[in-house]
Design an enzyme around this catalytic site. Structure first.
Site, PDB file in Angstrom:
ATOM      1  N   HIS A  78       0.824  -1.216   0.000  1.00  0.00           N
ATOM      2  CA  HIS A  78       0.000   0.000   0.000  1.00  0.00           C
ATOM      3  C   HIS A  78       0.852   1.257   0.000  1.00  0.00           C
ATOM      4  O   HIS A  78       1.921   1.294   0.608  1.00  0.00           O
ATOM      5  CB  HIS A  78      -1.022   0.006   1.146  1.00  0.00           C
ATOM      6  CG  HIS A  78      -0.458  -0.005   2.535  1.00  0.00           C
ATOM      7  ND1 HIS A  78      -0.192   1.146   3.229  1.00  0.00           N
ATOM      8  CD2 HIS A  78      -0.145  -1.022   3.379  1.00  0.00           C
ATOM      9  CE1 HIS A  78       0.254   0.833   4.446  1.00  0.00           C
ATOM     10  NE2 HIS A  78       0.297  -0.473   4.552  1.00  0.00           N
ATOM     11  N   ASP A  80      -0.233   4.373   0.996  1.00  0.00           N
ATOM     12  CA  ASP A  80      -0.561   5.386   2.015  1.00  0.00           C
ATOM     13  C   ASP A  80       0.158   5.117   3.326  1.00  0.00           C
ATOM     14  O   ASP A  80       0.644   4.022   3.583  1.00  0.00           O
ATOM     15  CB  ASP A  80      -2.078   5.439   2.271  1.00  0.00           C
ATOM     16  CG  ASP A  80      -2.616   4.159   2.895  1.00  0.00           C
ATOM     17  OD1 ASP A  80      -2.269   3.070   2.408  1.00  0.00           O
ATOM     18  OD2 ASP A  80      -3.370   4.250   3.889  1.00  0.00           O
ATOM     19  N   ASP A 141       6.128   1.318   6.663  1.00  0.00           N
ATOM     20  CA  ASP A 141       4.785   0.750   6.524  1.00  0.00           C
ATOM     21  C   ASP A 141       4.015   1.660   5.589  1.00  0.00           C
ATOM     22  O   ASP A 141       3.456   2.654   6.026  1.00  0.00           O
ATOM     23  CB  ASP A 141       4.128   0.657   7.906  1.00  0.00           C
ATOM     24  CG  ASP A 141       2.706   0.144   7.844  1.00  0.00           C
ATOM     25  OD1 ASP A 141       2.305  -0.335   6.779  1.00  0.00           O
ATOM     26  OD2 ASP A 141       2.004   0.244   8.860  1.00  0.00           O
ATOM     27  N   GLU A 175      -4.997   1.809   2.766  1.00  0.00           N
ATOM     28  CA  GLU A 175      -4.963   0.605   3.608  1.00  0.00           C
ATOM     29  C   GLU A 175      -5.087   0.980   5.071  1.00  0.00           C
ATOM     30  O   GLU A 175      -5.742   0.297   5.845  1.00  0.00           O
ATOM     31  CB  GLU A 175      -3.649  -0.159   3.377  1.00  0.00           C
ATOM     32  CG  GLU A 175      -3.619  -1.544   4.001  1.00  0.00           C
ATOM     33  CD  GLU A 175      -3.083  -1.590   5.430  1.00  0.00           C
ATOM     34  OE1 GLU A 175      -3.179  -2.660   6.053  1.00  0.00           O
ATOM     35  OE2 GLU A 175      -2.582  -0.558   5.944  1.00  0.00           O
ATOM     36  N   GLU A 176      -4.432   2.072   5.451  1.00  0.00           N
ATOM     37  CA  GLU A 176      -4.381   2.453   6.868  1.00  0.00           C
ATOM     38  C   GLU A 176      -5.729   2.924   7.408  1.00  0.00           C
ATOM     39  O   GLU A 176      -5.906   3.049   8.610  1.00  0.00           O
ATOM     40  CB  GLU A 176      -3.322   3.546   7.084  1.00  0.00           C
ATOM     41  CG  GLU A 176      -1.896   3.111   6.740  1.00  0.00           C
ATOM     42  CD  GLU A 176      -1.319   2.104   7.730  1.00  0.00           C
ATOM     43  OE1 GLU A 176      -2.017   1.711   8.682  1.00  0.00           O
ATOM     44  OE2 GLU A 176      -0.160   1.712   7.529  1.00  0.00           O
ATOM     45  N   ASP A 198       3.792  -6.500   3.706  1.00  0.00           N
ATOM     46  CA  ASP A 198       3.352  -5.462   4.642  1.00  0.00           C
ATOM     47  C   ASP A 198       3.532  -5.912   6.089  1.00  0.00           C
ATOM     48  O   ASP A 198       2.751  -5.553   6.961  1.00  0.00           O
ATOM     49  CB  ASP A 198       1.869  -5.132   4.358  1.00  0.00           C
ATOM     50  CG  ASP A 198       1.404  -3.863   5.047  1.00  0.00           C
ATOM     51  OD1 ASP A 198       2.266  -3.068   5.475  1.00  0.00           O
ATOM     52  OD2 ASP A 198       0.185  -3.681   5.173  1.00  0.00           O
ATOM     53  N   HIS A 380       3.947   3.283  12.634  1.00  0.00           N
ATOM     54  CA  HIS A 380       3.001   4.352  13.000  1.00  0.00           C
ATOM     55  C   HIS A 380       3.575   5.283  14.059  1.00  0.00           C
ATOM     56  O   HIS A 380       2.840   5.963  14.758  1.00  0.00           O
ATOM     57  CB  HIS A 380       1.653   3.793  13.501  1.00  0.00           C
ATOM     58  CG  HIS A 380       0.947   2.944  12.510  1.00  0.00           C
ATOM     59  ND1 HIS A 380      -0.366   2.556  12.644  1.00  0.00           N
ATOM     60  CD2 HIS A 380       1.366   2.397  11.332  1.00  0.00           C
ATOM     61  CE1 HIS A 380      -0.727   1.810  11.609  1.00  0.00           C
ATOM     62  NE2 HIS A 380       0.315   1.703  10.810  1.00  0.00           N
TER      63      HIS A 380
HETATM   64 ZN   LIG Z   1       0.818  -1.543   6.317  1.00  0.00          ZN
END
Ligand SMILES: [Zn+2]
Length: 408
Positions: A78, A80, A141, A175-176, A198, A380
């Site tokens: 992904h 994003d 990520d 995705e997030e 991922d 994150h």
């Molecule tokens: Zn991810």
């Protein structure tokens, strides 16, 4: 693979933060900034059928270079990054030959990645690792996954002596915010199965996740002046509070791990007139998942018979399911990944995800899709980092899977 790190650094500098609660996909236009770049790079390296749609889904094909028919497989990542922390102006720092000590990410603001708080970082002593400057997330990520897939395709194109079947690659937005799979066109993608790149540390491999449901219980009360309330007032908060105690006390997120499921009271908002409880229900096991939902429903019935049917309302919806149901009947999907790791001397670390993935949703849309490590740590967060050798290993896993599928 001298390009892999450059690629990764190029991608993380592009802000692709997604935003929750937005109807359209992509939730932010800026995700196109990376997606369009990927389209250009895919074309330049010689990938075929390179496409991007209005919802920011990128797809491309690496044609087979063998005569025999082998399954078409795919790799997905992904573009994003999470809204949990800003992904704007990411200034990645590359630490060559990391000394195994604390890393001062930001001297001015005294932001330090300490070995005390994150002891696993010591494992990467002597390696090149990439961190943030302490003020943003890194975006490994999942830009690590994006870079690995791009690098693997470039490598396969430059090394035609490695034989492979048709390989599809897909890059998704949002995705997030839980929407990456929503508008993914499985039919157009045209793979028999795929892998999301991922995951976290070296060897991580996941093909099981939670079954998930969401429950909202609304309690209606009746407000009367408290001085004259006797026998008349119904305080919805008191009913709700009683309701909330009717779940097994040990089956909460903070008291469970591995394959243990739970009920999680997310929010409780109320007044005398109306109180709402929002729950999520999670279990890997299909039958236990059903019985958890049954428990919720029968509790509501019990409260309805005690306080009146109109006083308690339940909304219960399924959110996603355990992809194991779709992957287990086709265990070769798992075996190829584990065999690839074995051949590369990577110790597989097979785990059940305590959450969901886009791969889980894709699995139920007809594209079985386990998850392979991409290398990121502390995702994150401002302490996010990625060891470059892990990204190289993930790239090699992609190449090796392509090779193994063509050999079968
Ligand atoms: Zn991810």
């Amino acid at each position: 693979m001298e390009n892999l790190l450059d690629r990764f650094l190029r991608y993380v500098k592009i802000d692709t933060e997604s935003v929750p609660g937005i109807e359209q996909i992509p939730s932010t236009k800026k995700q196109f900034d990376l997606a369009n770049l990927l389209v250009d790079e895919l074309k330049a390296m010689g990938m075929q059928d390179v496409s991007i749609d209005e919802n920011c889904y990128v797809m491309a094909t690496l044609p087979s270079n063998i005569d025999k028919e082998v399954p078409t497989i795919g790799f997905i990542a992904h573009v994003d990054t999470t809204p949990d922390l800003t992904g704007k102006d990411v200034k990645p720092q590359v630490w060559e030959n990391y000394d195994g000590e604390d890393i001062v990410l930001n001297k001015e603001q005294n932001i330090v990645l300490t070995t005390e708080e994150f002891p696993e970082i010591k494992k990467y002593k002597g390696q090149t690792i990439v961190t943030t400057d302490g003020t943003t997330l890194l975006g490994a990520d999942d830009k690590a996954g994006v870079a690995e897939i791009m690098e693997a395709m470039d490598y396969l194109i430059k090394h035609p002596e490695i034989k492979h079947g048709t390989i599809k690659v897909g890059f998704t937005p949002d995705e997030e915010v839980g929407k990456g799979a929503n508008l993914f066109d499985v039919e157009k993608f045209g793979a028999e199965w795929a892998y999301t790149m991922d995951g976290g540390p070296m060897g991580e491999f996941e093909y099981e996740n939670f079954n998930a449901a969401y429950a909202e219980v609304t309690f209606k009360g009746q407000n009367v002046h408290p001085g004259t309330a006797k026998g008349k007032m119904v305080n919805s908060m008191n009913i709700a509070a009683k309701f909330a105690t009717k779940f097994p006390q040990s089956e909460t997120p903070e008291q469970t791990e591995k394959y243990e499921g739970f009920y999680h009271l997310l929010t409780m908002t109320g007044s005398v007139e109306e109180t709402k409880l929002q729950y999520i229900i999670r279990d890997h096991d299909h039958n236990l998942f059903i019985s958890r939902k049954d428990h919720m429903e029968s509790l509501v019935k019990t409260f309805q018979s005690e306080y009146g049917e109109d006083r308690v309302k339940l909304e219960l919806v399924d959110q996603y399911y355990n992809m194991k149901e779709k992957v287990a009947p086709n265990m070769h999907i798992v075996d190829f990944a584990l065999e690839a790791m074995k051949e590369l001397n990577i110790e597989p670390d097979v785990k059940a995800i305590r959450g969901g993935t886009d791969g889980a949703q894709l699995s139920f849309k007809g594209l079985p899709c386990p998850n392979i490590f991409a290398g990121g740590h502390n995702m994150h967060a401002r302490y996010e980092y990625v060891p470059v050798p892990t990204m190289e290993a993930a790239t090699n896993v992609i190449i090796k899977i392509a090779e193994l599928v063509a050999k079968k």
